[in-house]
Design a protein around this motif. Structure first.
Motif, PDB file in Angstrom:
ATOM      1  N   VAL A 111       0.875  -1.171   0.000  1.00  0.00           N
ATOM      2  CA  VAL A 111       0.000   0.000   0.000  1.00  0.00           C
ATOM      3  C   VAL A 111       0.911   1.219   0.000  1.00  0.00           C
ATOM      4  O   VAL A 111       1.830   1.300   0.825  1.00  0.00           O
ATOM      5  CB  VAL A 111      -0.905   0.027   1.255  1.00  0.00           C
ATOM      6  N   VAL A 112       0.662   2.156  -0.893  1.00  0.00           N
ATOM      7  CA  VAL A 112       1.456   3.380  -0.947  1.00  0.00           C
ATOM      8  C   VAL A 112       0.639   4.529  -0.383  1.00  0.00           C
ATOM      9  O   VAL A 112      -0.517   4.719  -0.768  1.00  0.00           O
ATOM     10  CB  VAL A 112       1.874   3.717  -2.390  1.00  0.00           C
ATOM     11  N   THR A 121      -2.435   1.746 -12.079  1.00  0.00           N
ATOM     12  CA  THR A 121      -2.253   1.393 -10.672  1.00  0.00           C
ATOM     13  C   THR A 121      -3.478   1.855  -9.893  1.00  0.00           C
ATOM     14  O   THR A 121      -3.852   3.029  -9.969  1.00  0.00           O
ATOM     15  CB  THR A 121      -0.981   2.065 -10.095  1.00  0.00           C
ATOM     16  N   PRO A 122      -4.151   0.949  -9.174  1.00  0.00           N
ATOM     17  CA  PRO A 122      -5.335   1.354  -8.409  1.00  0.00           C
ATOM     18  C   PRO A 122      -5.000   2.497  -7.451  1.00  0.00           C
ATOM     19  O   PRO A 122      -4.009   2.430  -6.717  1.00  0.00           O
ATOM     20  CB  PRO A 122      -5.731   0.094  -7.651  1.00  0.00           C
ATOM     21  N   THR A 123      -5.814   3.542  -7.497  1.00  0.00           N
ATOM     22  CA  THR A 123      -5.536   4.741  -6.716  1.00  0.00           C
ATOM     23  C   THR A 123      -6.802   5.265  -6.058  1.00  0.00           C
ATOM     24  O   THR A 123      -7.863   5.296  -6.683  1.00  0.00           O
ATOM     25  CB  THR A 123      -4.959   5.844  -7.631  1.00  0.00           C
ATOM     26  N   VAL A 124      -6.670   5.657  -4.803  1.00  0.00           N
ATOM     27  CA  VAL A 124      -7.719   6.401  -4.112  1.00  0.00           C
ATOM     28  C   VAL A 124      -7.141   7.788  -3.895  1.00  0.00           C
ATOM     29  O   VAL A 124      -6.186   7.958  -3.144  1.00  0.00           O
ATOM     30  CB  VAL A 124      -8.121   5.748  -2.778  1.00  0.00           C
ATOM     31  N   ASP A 125      -7.688   8.765  -4.598  1.00  0.00           N
ATOM     32  CA  ASP A 125      -7.173  10.127  -4.538  1.00  0.00           C
ATOM     33  C   ASP A 125      -7.971  10.922  -3.523  1.00  0.00           C
ATOM     34  O   ASP A 125      -9.115  11.285  -3.764  1.00  0.00           O
ATOM     35  CB  ASP A 125      -7.263  10.774  -5.922  1.00  0.00           C
ATOM     36  N   LEU A 126      -7.348  11.187  -2.376  1.00  0.00           N
ATOM     37  CA  LEU A 126      -7.997  11.940  -1.303  1.00  0.00           C
ATOM     38  C   LEU A 126      -7.629  13.423  -1.346  1.00  0.00           C
ATOM     39  O   LEU A 126      -8.184  14.206  -0.579  1.00  0.00           O
ATOM     40  CB  LEU A 126      -7.605  11.365   0.060  1.00  0.00           C
ATOM     41  N   ALA A 127      -6.683  13.799  -2.221  1.00  0.00           N
ATOM     42  CA  ALA A 127      -6.185  15.179  -2.257  1.00  0.00           C
ATOM     43  C   ALA A 127      -7.316  16.147  -2.584  1.00  0.00           C
ATOM     44  O   ALA A 127      -8.063  15.955  -3.537  1.00  0.00           O
ATOM     45  CB  ALA A 127      -5.076  15.312  -3.288  1.00  0.00           C
ATOM     46  N   ALA A 169       4.344   0.808  -8.920  1.00  0.00           N
ATOM     47  CA  ALA A 169       3.564   0.026  -9.889  1.00  0.00           C
ATOM     48  C   ALA A 169       3.129  -1.329  -9.336  1.00  0.00           C
ATOM     49  O   ALA A 169       2.144  -1.901  -9.813  1.00  0.00           O
ATOM     50  CB  ALA A 169       4.360  -0.166 -11.172  1.00  0.00           C
ATOM     51  N   SER A 170       3.828  -1.849  -8.323  1.00  0.00           N
ATOM     52  CA  SER A 170       3.466  -3.160  -7.767  1.00  0.00           C
ATOM     53  C   SER A 170       2.515  -3.063  -6.575  1.00  0.00           C
ATOM     54  O   SER A 170       2.166  -4.078  -5.969  1.00  0.00           O
ATOM     55  CB  SER A 170       4.725  -3.938  -7.382  1.00  0.00           C
ATOM     56  N   ALA A 171       2.059  -1.871  -6.258  1.00  0.00           N
ATOM     57  CA  ALA A 171       1.149  -1.683  -5.121  1.00  0.00           C
ATOM     58  C   ALA A 171      -0.261  -2.143  -5.453  1.00  0.00           C
ATOM     59  O   ALA A 171      -0.723  -2.004  -6.587  1.00  0.00           O
ATOM     60  CB  ALA A 171       1.119  -0.215  -4.711  1.00  0.00           C
ATOM     61  N   LYS A 172      -0.939  -2.681  -4.440  1.00  0.00           N
ATOM     62  CA  LYS A 172      -2.361  -3.029  -4.588  1.00  0.00           C
ATOM     63  C   LYS A 172      -3.204  -1.777  -4.643  1.00  0.00           C
ATOM     64  O   LYS A 172      -4.251  -1.758  -5.278  1.00  0.00           O
ATOM     65  CB  LYS A 172      -2.828  -3.913  -3.422  1.00  0.00           C
TER      66      LYS A 172
END
Length: 127
Positions: free
Chosen positions: A24-25, A37-43, A102-105
């Motif tokens: 997890v990044v 890459t799956p991303t949750v953008d909270l910004a 790139a390897s992050a879930k």
């Protein structure tokens, strides 16, 4: 409705699918995220939410057994934030860290604008 913890539905979905060893990044608002890459953008705006707020919320909900940060963060503000929470940090160059993203879930993007406020967390197990 949940009583406690992370309320963001998308982030909760990603957390629920994590397994032992998954990455997890938690990223600042400037970290390049590879396409796909799956991303949750909270910004929301610069500084909102803070890197530490996102990191602390995740640490309340998920077991992490290790982390990787950029060696460039050592001795800097962001490096202090990371070592306060994780005594055994593995360091790589910032370029290597960007390649590992790139390897992050999932990547969780904060609004942080402090240099090198990025960490890769490795999931553990609660037993």
């Amino acid at each position: 409705m949940k009583k406690t913890g992370i309320l963001n539905a998308s982030l909760n979905g990603h957390i629920s699918r994590l397994g032992h060893g998954d990455l997890v990044v938690v990223a600042d608002c400037g970290l390049p995220i590879p396409l796909g890459t799956p991303t949750v953008d909270l910004a929301l705006v610069f500084g909102v939410p803070r890197f530490t707020e996102v990191l602390d919320a995740l640490c309340e909900d998920v077991v992490f057994e290790g982390c990787v940060a950029a060696s460039e963060a050592i001795g800097k503000t962001a490096g202090g934030w990371i070592t306060e929470r994780f005594p055994g940090v593995d360091y790589v160059s910032h370029e290597e860290l960007k390649d590992l993203v790139a390897s992050a879930k999932v990547v969780v993007r904060s609004g942080e604008a402090t240099p090198y406020a990025n960490v890769i967390l490795r999931c553990g197990v609660p037993f």
